[in-house]
Design a protein around this motif. Structure first.
Motif, PDB file in Angstrom:
ATOM      1  N   LYS A  26       1.047  -1.395  -0.041  1.00  0.00           N
ATOM      2  CA  LYS A  26       0.069  -0.039   0.166  1.00  0.00           C
ATOM      3  C   LYS A  26       1.002   1.222   0.048  1.00  0.00           C
ATOM      4  O   LYS A  26       0.481   1.964  -0.853  1.00  0.00           O
ATOM      5  N   GLU A  27       1.555   1.459   0.854  1.00  0.00           N
ATOM      6  CA  GLU A  27       2.668   2.214   0.829  1.00  0.00           C
ATOM      7  C   GLU A  27       3.381   2.504  -0.565  1.00  0.00           C
ATOM      8  O   GLU A  27       3.800   4.168  -1.284  1.00  0.00           O
ATOM      9  N   LEU A  28       3.980   1.371  -0.966  1.00  0.00           N
ATOM     10  CA  LEU A  28       4.669   1.262  -2.362  1.00  0.00           C
ATOM     11  C   LEU A  28       3.243   2.167  -3.951  1.00  0.00           C
ATOM     12  O   LEU A  28       4.099   3.008  -3.930  1.00  0.00           O
ATOM     13  N   LYS A  29       2.128   2.089  -3.302  1.00  0.00           N
ATOM     14  CA  LYS A  29       1.411   2.207  -3.931  1.00  0.00           C
ATOM     15  C   LYS A  29       1.272   3.910  -4.620  1.00  0.00           C
ATOM     16  O   LYS A  29       1.118   4.658  -5.293  1.00  0.00           O
ATOM     17  N   LEU A  30       1.319   4.188  -2.694  1.00  0.00           N
ATOM     18  CA  LEU A  30       1.113   5.872  -2.703  1.00  0.00           C
ATOM     19  C   LEU A  30       2.643   6.866  -2.691  1.00  0.00           C
ATOM     20  O   LEU A  30       2.356   7.017  -3.491  1.00  0.00           O
ATOM     21  N   GLN A  31       3.480   5.769  -3.392  1.00  0.00           N
ATOM     22  CA  GLN A  31       4.528   6.654  -4.400  1.00  0.00           C
ATOM     23  C   GLN A  31       5.023   6.059  -5.455  1.00  0.00           C
ATOM     24  O   GLN A  31       5.425   6.586  -5.998  1.00  0.00           O
ATOM     25  N   ARG A  32       3.764   5.413  -6.437  1.00  0.00           N
ATOM     26  CA  ARG A  32       3.501   5.540  -7.658  1.00  0.00           C
ATOM     27  C   ARG A  32       4.314   3.758  -7.850  1.00  0.00           C
ATOM     28  O   ARG A  32       5.129   4.287  -9.211  1.00  0.00           O
ATOM     29  N   GLU A  33       5.181   3.918  -7.171  1.00  0.00           N
ATOM     30  CA  GLU A  33       6.103   2.742  -7.265  1.00  0.00           C
ATOM     31  C   GLU A  33       5.274   0.848  -7.513  1.00  0.00           C
ATOM     32  O   GLU A  33       5.514   0.660  -6.752  1.00  0.00           O
ATOM     33  N   ASN A  34       4.980   0.432  -9.289  1.00  0.00           N
ATOM     34  CA  ASN A  34       4.036  -0.531  -8.891  1.00  0.00           C
ATOM     35  C   ASN A  34       4.504  -1.873  -8.967  1.00  0.00           C
ATOM     36  O   ASN A  34       4.406  -2.177  -8.931  1.00  0.00           O
ATOM     37  N   ILE A  35       5.810  -1.254 -10.446  1.00  0.00           N
ATOM     38  CA  ILE A  35       6.342  -2.661 -10.994  1.00  0.00           C
ATOM     39  C   ILE A  35       6.703  -3.330  -9.375  1.00  0.00           C
ATOM     40  O   ILE A  35       6.648  -5.137  -8.930  1.00  0.00           O
ATOM     41  N   LEU A  36       7.022  -3.011  -8.394  1.00  0.00           N
ATOM     42  CA  LEU A  36       8.127  -3.815  -7.348  1.00  0.00           C
ATOM     43  C   LEU A  36       7.061  -3.684  -6.518  1.00  0.00           C
ATOM     44  O   LEU A  36       6.802  -4.988  -5.538  1.00  0.00           O
ATOM     45  N   SER A  37       6.244  -2.691  -6.130  1.00  0.00           N
ATOM     46  CA  SER A  37       5.069  -3.167  -5.521  1.00  0.00           C
ATOM     47  C   SER A  37       4.456  -4.595  -5.853  1.00  0.00           C
ATOM     48  O   SER A  37       4.221  -6.093  -5.018  1.00  0.00           O
ATOM     49  N   LYS A  38       4.170  -4.864  -7.080  1.00  0.00           N
ATOM     50  CA  LYS A  38       3.028  -6.133  -6.714  1.00  0.00           C
ATOM     51  C   LYS A  38       4.450  -7.065  -7.302  1.00  0.00           C
ATOM     52  O   LYS A  38       3.513  -8.505  -6.606  1.00  0.00           O
ATOM     53  N   GLN A  39       5.431  -7.594  -7.412  1.00  0.00           N
ATOM     54  CA  GLN A  39       6.667  -8.416  -6.973  1.00  0.00           C
ATOM     55  C   GLN A  39       6.454  -8.777  -6.002  1.00  0.00           C
ATOM     56  O   GLN A  39       6.882  -9.900  -5.976  1.00  0.00           O
ATOM     57  N   LEU A  40       7.072  -7.499  -5.211  1.00  0.00           N
ATOM     58  CA  LEU A  40       7.596  -8.180  -3.626  1.00  0.00           C
ATOM     59  C   LEU A  40       5.736  -8.684  -3.167  1.00  0.00           C
ATOM     60  O   LEU A  40       5.772  -9.356  -1.979  1.00  0.00           O
ATOM     61  N   LEU A  41       3.990  -8.315  -3.991  1.00  0.00           N
ATOM     62  CA  LEU A  41       2.941  -8.771  -2.799  1.00  0.00           C
ATOM     63  C   LEU A  41       3.134  -9.801  -3.519  1.00  0.00           C
ATOM     64  O   LEU A  41       2.814 -10.448  -2.183  1.00  0.00           O
ATOM     65  N   ARG A  42       2.994 -10.059  -4.249  1.00  0.00           N
ATOM     66  CA  ARG A  42       3.640 -11.424  -4.920  1.00  0.00           C
ATOM     67  C   ARG A  42       3.787 -13.073  -4.516  1.00  0.00           C
ATOM     68  O   ARG A  42       3.642 -13.544  -3.918  1.00  0.00           O
ATOM     69  N   PHE A  43       5.366 -12.555  -4.153  1.00  0.00           N
ATOM     70  CA  PHE A  43       6.061 -13.144  -3.923  1.00  0.00           C
ATOM     71  C   PHE A  43       5.441 -13.137  -1.786  1.00  0.00           C
ATOM     72  O   PHE A  43       5.830 -14.402  -1.187  1.00  0.00           O
TER      73      PHE A  43
END
Length: 83
Positions: A26-43
């Motif tokens: 959620k924090e990463l998405k607020l910073q518009r860091e979509n690629i990293l946030s998706k990968q981190l959430l997935r794993f």
């Protein structure tokens, strides 16, 4: 072996990691860091799911195979966290 193992330390820790991963996502998405946030959430969330599957293993061999997947997911999660 016959089915489900009891909840254990690994189950609890992997569940806690999943919850913390969701919050970080959620924090990463607020910073518009979509690629990293998706990968981190997935794993980060897949570790707990795979621990649950391992705990339902029908044999020691099945359990070992499933836990090896958990180990690989953990390594990938650490990679994304380092980034």
């Amino acid at each position: 072996m016959g089915g489900f193992r009891k909840e254990n330390v690994l189950s609890g820790k992997s569940y806690d990691l999943a919850l913390r991963t969701v919050l970080l996502n959620k924090e990463l998405k607020l910073q518009r860091e979509n690629i990293l946030s998706k990968q981190l959430l997935r794993f980060g969330t897949s570790i707990g799911a795979n621990v649950a599957v391992a705990n339902a293993a029908i044999s020691n061999t099945d359990f070992s195979a499933k836990i090896s997947i958990v180990s690989k997911e953990y390594v990938q999660t650490k990679y994304w966290l380092r980034l």
